[in-house]
Enzyme design. Structure first.
Site, PDB file in Angstrom:
ATOM      1  N   ILE B 603     -15.523 -13.444  47.928  1.00  0.00           N
ATOM      2  CA  ILE B 603     -16.115 -12.098  48.565  1.00  0.00           C
ATOM      3  C   ILE B 603     -14.403 -11.129  48.386  1.00  0.00           C
ATOM      4  CG2 ILE B 603     -17.469 -10.514  49.589  1.00  0.00           C
ATOM      5  CD1 ILE B 603     -18.990 -12.560  47.795  1.00  0.00           C
ATOM      6  N   GLN B 612     -24.770  -4.982  45.473  1.00  0.00           N
ATOM      7  CA  GLN B 612     -25.268  -6.075  44.319  1.00  0.00           C
ATOM      8  C   GLN B 612     -26.239  -6.513  44.948  1.00  0.00           C
ATOM      9  OE1 GLN B 612     -24.528  -5.782  40.838  1.00  0.00           O
ATOM     10  NE2 GLN B 612     -22.471  -7.197  40.543  1.00  0.00           N
ATOM     11  N   GLY B 676     -18.678 -14.358  39.498  1.00  0.00           N
ATOM     12  CA  GLY B 676     -19.589 -13.756  39.630  1.00  0.00           C
ATOM     13  C   GLY B 676     -21.190 -13.563  40.377  1.00  0.00           C
ATOM     14  N   GLU B 679     -26.156 -11.317  38.344  1.00  0.00           N
ATOM     15  CA  GLU B 679     -26.613 -11.370  37.732  1.00  0.00           C
ATOM     16  C   GLU B 679     -28.141 -12.595  39.256  1.00  0.00           C
ATOM     17  OE1 GLU B 679     -27.181 -10.446  34.507  1.00  0.00           O
ATOM     18  OE2 GLU B 679     -25.979 -10.144  34.453  1.00  0.00           O
TER      19      GLU B 679
END
Lengths: 326, 713
Positions: B603, B612, B676, B679
């Site tokens: 992170i 997020q 990522g 999503e």
């Protein structure tokens, strides 16, 4: 939107002089009217701003509680007199719209708001309420939000207000000013059913102005509840809502008030169910009986069939809350 | 640093706040529609009122005469788009807007009214009348499976035995439906288009990729790439809706050409439903089989997704079933159905979110048939290597994630028997849903300039649609350079800045972050050559530049990315744990608690990472409980195309959401160890909610959204 004239007559009398002509619309909070203008649903030539009129007061009268037509929904919902005398109204108001909208919307404007039927708002769709004779898009269309009581083949739209459901339940009276003076209309007779004239939402005479509402005193403070069943927890119109108020003594119902929202072209008062409850024990069983009776004459149109099940369940649930059984 | 992170209420201890936070909350951040370009005029779109056919005639006379109206653009008078002409090669399939009289879907732009004010343009638009030659349209997915076709090849995938689930001792087959979801970011799509010369243009445009938009405009209008300037400094949310060039952007550019003045076009909320894509309505069927002790033996996953008549849109709806669990036999089938609707596009978590709703619901259903705890069932089928290709994972810490989330939500309080726990009259239930998404990295270039005052300026074309890209880039540079973050600035969102990929597919930090990392390495090299030593922990860069009499030091570094993909399967992973309360009488579902756990490598920026995950969870709650763009199929027209009727969650719907991170570096994907997270924050969430509703009530809802009517049905 179409260009329009904007006027701000100084007095109530001056307002009445102006609104007596076709093509004029009164604007208060504008939370619904401006949307309607932007979408091309209504296109007034002249907007008459009444926000400055002295119609904002909330006072206790010998008969009951008087609320000026321009009192803001947010102010009414947090007013001490309202909380003390008519908590059901405060609860209904707080379940309506969003804080931002309640800060703009007036009591009179809330009564005058138009249906949220999607066919009414889309000028490319048929809608008898918008263009009489063009047909009802919802009748055989997407009608999940629509009426199960009092509809006609011309229109199955519902009135979207929460406040009005509480006011209908509480025997409120609408005070209307015209050139010849004031007159009073029972709240339950203010809004109308669509019949063959769905373009007319209510019985406010042309050229007249709502100046306030009055709610008679009652003994329903201790046991009242407004239940709003909706797809999200704020800023959503009711699938079904129920205003329930009871006067209970030693477990026996002395008096009852019941009205539903999201089910008809007007706030749907349940007089027969109220009568049934009087003298009965405040129990789930009594409430279910009342709910069953309330559903007589209900008719669904496809997507809204679930309301035939949801409405009685909601009546029972609201009454249980009002009686303190939940 | 390799310690799991759990943030519920972020504080200063969780690191830096977003670098543009102050600009955003004070209104100083300028979005595309907010540029006061000289001589600006205003455009409003007119949409088709039929779903299929052609335009018979226009009546634009009244509109043209309306006050303030400058021009009404239609296909009859629009300047030609070179890229739409038949001999053009290399231009992607798309709606050839204002090119001819054809109507493919209801709401398709047919005219643009340009006036001196927005209000006058809006009124002018209401006066444009069109008559049509109407043809029979189709907008109903489930009535048109017969017209399904594979987007490429045969649309089939097979591993092991086909339909092996059918011969399993324990099996089930169910259908799942995800309706059309619209991105509906707060910021409406907007473009200001200004022709600077016949072959030179500047646009201020909401886009997730200024370079891609630059490329598209250059190709479509046949002007040199360097003559197209695209600015998109701030983007007020997009979720995928700004991943490509849309008809309204072309229309605004055409309009500006027609009136020879800059044109601003801001879509209305209703336009947002027909102009910028959506998550496609997708029907799925899953057959799943297992041994009595819960080892999966076969999965068959079919999907039919809708697309437009003029363009195929494909996404990975069936892909999760290929890789999420160790299962020897998997076959999938993916078909498109072309309907009279606009082209869909990627919406956060894209196809994986759609597919995970089906697969994770089916797995949950199986767990009840097997009487095995859903977490335990997942552990029994844990894939240690990618079952799809046998490759090792570059990193996978999903087991750790299960543990963190289960502990956090209080999974031990869950009862296997549905409908058995009540609290204050509401049923209580727990659910789990997992997500995965490929971890990608592509090439990017970053320019880093060390100035005489010792501040560092980073430049990249990349868009920042809200995840905190700039913040993460600054933090990467701060760590590399050993300097405080407040001395580093990040400039982005313009096509004349160094190359960056479109912001999408959860790949920005891995891609642009690697270039920032590389730029810092090269800058340090340069400095080291100047000073002749290997540097200290906190070098005084201002002093070093002064000593060497340098006004500045700059490097432009390129990161290629993509290495290792031949040897490793690279993915981010998530698991969502949800506790719900359900009213048995009214069917109302309230989310009581959420613990979303992400395995997305190291992170970099804890606060924006938390945002997020929380944002993705909220998106997943919307998908699960309320989002559905409803079409009246008689007209092929949306009927809830506004924020009041298309529901997204509001604060009252959202409980405490805890974001947890495994926070272990991925050693392969990039030097920062980051993967990522955009999503996976959403993928699996809708199933977690649906599974919790089942656990609470025994009611299985397989057709989203889970509204009260379906719960009491």
């Amino acid at each position: 939107m179409k260009q329009f004239q904007y006027v701000q007559p100084a007095t109530q009398q001056a307002v009445l002089e102006v609104i007596n002509k076709p093509g004029t619309k009164i604007i208060a909070g504008g939370t619904n009217l401006v949307d309607l203008m932007k979408r091309g649903v209504t296109a007034p030539d002249k907007l008459v701003d009444i926000n400055h009129l002295p119609l904002k007061h909330i006072t206790s009268t010998p008969k009951g509680l008087y609320i000026g037509a321009l009192a803001l929904n947010s102010v009414v919902s947090e007013n001490k007199l309202v909380a003390e005398k008519q908590p059901l109204l405060a609860m209904a108001l707080k379940s309506g719209a969003s804080p931002q909208l309640r800060n703009m919307a007036s009591v009179g404007g809330n009564m005058m708001q138009r249906t949220r039927c999607g066919y009414f708002y889309d000028t490319a769709m048929p809608c008898n309420k918008r263009v009489p004779g063009s047909g009802c898009g919802a009748y055989e269309g997407v009608n999940r939000m629509h009426a199960i009581f009092g509809a006609s083949s011309q229109c199955i739209a519902v009135h979207p207000s929460d406040m009005c459901v509480a006011l209908a339940a509480l025997d409120a009276v609408v005070i209307i000013a015209g050139k010849k003076g004031e007159h009073r209309v029972p709240f339950t007779e203010f809004h109308r059913l669509p019949g063959d004239h769905p373009e007319t939402d209510n019985n406010l005479p042309f050229g007249e102005l709502i100046v306030g509402v009055e709610i008679p005193n009652n003994n329903l403070q201790k046991n009242s509840y407004y239940l709003k069943v909706r797809d999200r927890q704020s800023y959503a119109f009711a699938l079904v809502s129920v205003a329930a108020a009871l006067d209970i003594e030693n477990g026996i119902i002395q008096n009852a008030r019941l009205a539903m929202g999201g089910v008809a072209h007007k706030p749907w008062r349940l007089f027969d169910a109220e009568k049934l409850l009087i003298g009965k024990k405040a129990s789930e069983e009594s409430f279910q009986q009342a709910a069953q009776l309330a559903m007589q004459g209900a008719k669904a149109y496809g997507h809204n069939s679930f309301k035939l099940k949801l409405a009685p369940a909601s009546i029972t649930e609201a009454l249980k809350h009002a009686a303190g059984l939940v | 640093m390799e310690k799991a992170i759990n943030i519920n209420r972020p504080s200063s201890a969780d690191g830096m706040s977003r670098i543009d936070g102050r600009l955003k909350v004070t209104g100083a951040a300028k979005y595309s529609a907010e540029y006061a370009v000289e001589g600006l005029t205003y455009g409003v779109l007119v949409g088709s009122a039929i779903a299929k056919g052609s335009i018979a005639a226009f009546d634009i006379k009244t509109a043209e005469r309306a006050p303030g109206v400058l021009f009404v653009v239609t296909y009859l008078n629009a300047p030609k788009v070179p890229g739409f002409q038949p001999d053009q090669k290399g231009v992607r399939a798309q709606l050839k807007v204002f090119n001819d009289d054809k109507i493919f879907y209801n709401g398709q732009p047919i005219a643009l009214v340009i006036a001196d004010t927005y209000e006058r343009a809006l009124y002018g638009a209401s006066l444009v009348k069109a008559t049509y030659n109407k043809e029979e349209h189709q907008t109903n997915l489930t009535e048109n499976f017969g017209k399904g076709y594979p987007p490429r090849g045969d649309g089939l995938y097979k591993r092991g035995t086909e339909d092996a689930w059918k011969s399993a001792p324990i099996k089930l087959e169910q259908e799942y439906m995800v309706p059309t979801n619209t991105h509906n970011p707060m910021e409406l799509h907007a473009i200001i288009a200004r022709w600077d010369a016949d072959d030179k243009i500047t646009v201020w445009d909401k886009t997730q990729g200024v370079k891609a938009t630059q490329h598209d405009i250059s190709q479509l209008f046949n002007i040199p790439l360097e003559n197209v300037q695209v600015n998109s400094r701030f983007v007020g949310g997009a979720f995928g809706s700004a991943l490509r060039t849309w008809p309204h952007e072309i229309v605004a550019i055409l309009g500006a050409k027609a009136v020879k003045k800059p044109v601003k076009l801001v879509l209305s909320r209703a336009d947002m439903f027909t102009s910028v894509g959506y998550r496609p309505h997708t029907w799925q069927k899953i057959g799943i089989g297992a041994t009595a002790d819960g080892k999966l033996t076969g999965i068959t996953h079919q999907a039919y997704g809708q697309t437009s008549p003029y363009e195929n849109f494909t996404e990975g709806a069936v892909n999760v079933s290929q890789s999420l669990y160790a299962c020897p036999n998997v076959n999938t089938k993916y078909n498109l159905v072309a309907l009279n609707v606009g082209t869909p596009t990627w919406m956060r978590g894209p196809g994986e979110a759609t597919g995970a709703f089906a697969l994770e619901s089916a797995l949950d259903e199986l767990s009840y048939v097997l009487s095995i705890d859903p977490v335990e069932l997942r552990l029994r089928n844990y894939a240690e290597t990618d079952p799809e290709n046998g490759k090792p994972f570059s990193s996978k810490y999903l087991k750790e994630a299960y543990q963190l989330g289960a502990d956090h939500i209080g999974w031990n309080d869950r009862k296997q028997q549905p409908g058995t726990v009540k609290k204050d009259g509401w049923f209580v239930g727990y659910g789990i849903g997992c997500g995965m998404f490929g971890a990608y990295r592509s090439g990017a270039t970053v320019k880093a300039t060390m100035k005489a005052d010792g501040t560092l300026h980073l430049q990249s074309a990349v868009s920042d649609i809200g995840p905190g890209t700039g913040t993460a880039m600054v933090l990467i540079a701060a760590e590399q350079m050993g300097m405080p973050a407040d001395k580093i600035s990040f400039e982005n969102g313009a096509s004349d800045l160094p190359q960056a990929p479109t912001q999408g597919g959860s790949a920005t930090t891995a891609s642009v972050g690697s270039a920032v990392h590389q730029a810092c390495v090269e800058l340090k090299d340069k400095i080291q050559k100047l000073t002749g030593n290997s540097g200290t922990d906190n070098p005084d860069y201002a002093q070093i530049l002064k000593q060497h009499d340098l006004p500045l030091l700059e490097v432009t570094a390129k990161s290629t990315g993509g290495e290792g993909r031949d040897k490793y399967s690279m993915n981010s992973w998530s698991v969502h744990f949800v506790k719900v309360l359900v009213n048995g009488s009214t069917g109302v579902v309230k989310i009581d608690k959420v613990a979303s756990v992400a395995d997305c490598g190291t992170i970099i920026s804890p606060k924006t990472a938390r945002s997020q995950i929380v944002g993705g969870a909220i998106g997943g709650i919307g998908m699960a409980l309320m989002e559905e763009a409803v079409i009246d199929h008689r007209y092929g027209r949306y009927i809830n195309n506004n924020y009041a009727d298309y529901h997204v969650p509001v604060n009252a719907d959202i409980p405490q959401i805890d974001a947890l991170f495994v926070n272990k570096p991925d050693p392969i994907l990039n030097p920062m160890g980051a993967k990522g997270m955009a999503e996976i924050a959403l993928v699996g969430m809708a199933a977690a909610v649906a599974n919790a509703v089942y656990n609470a009530t025994g009611k299985r809802v397989r057709e989203l959204p889970i509204t009260p009517d379906k719960v009491i049905a």
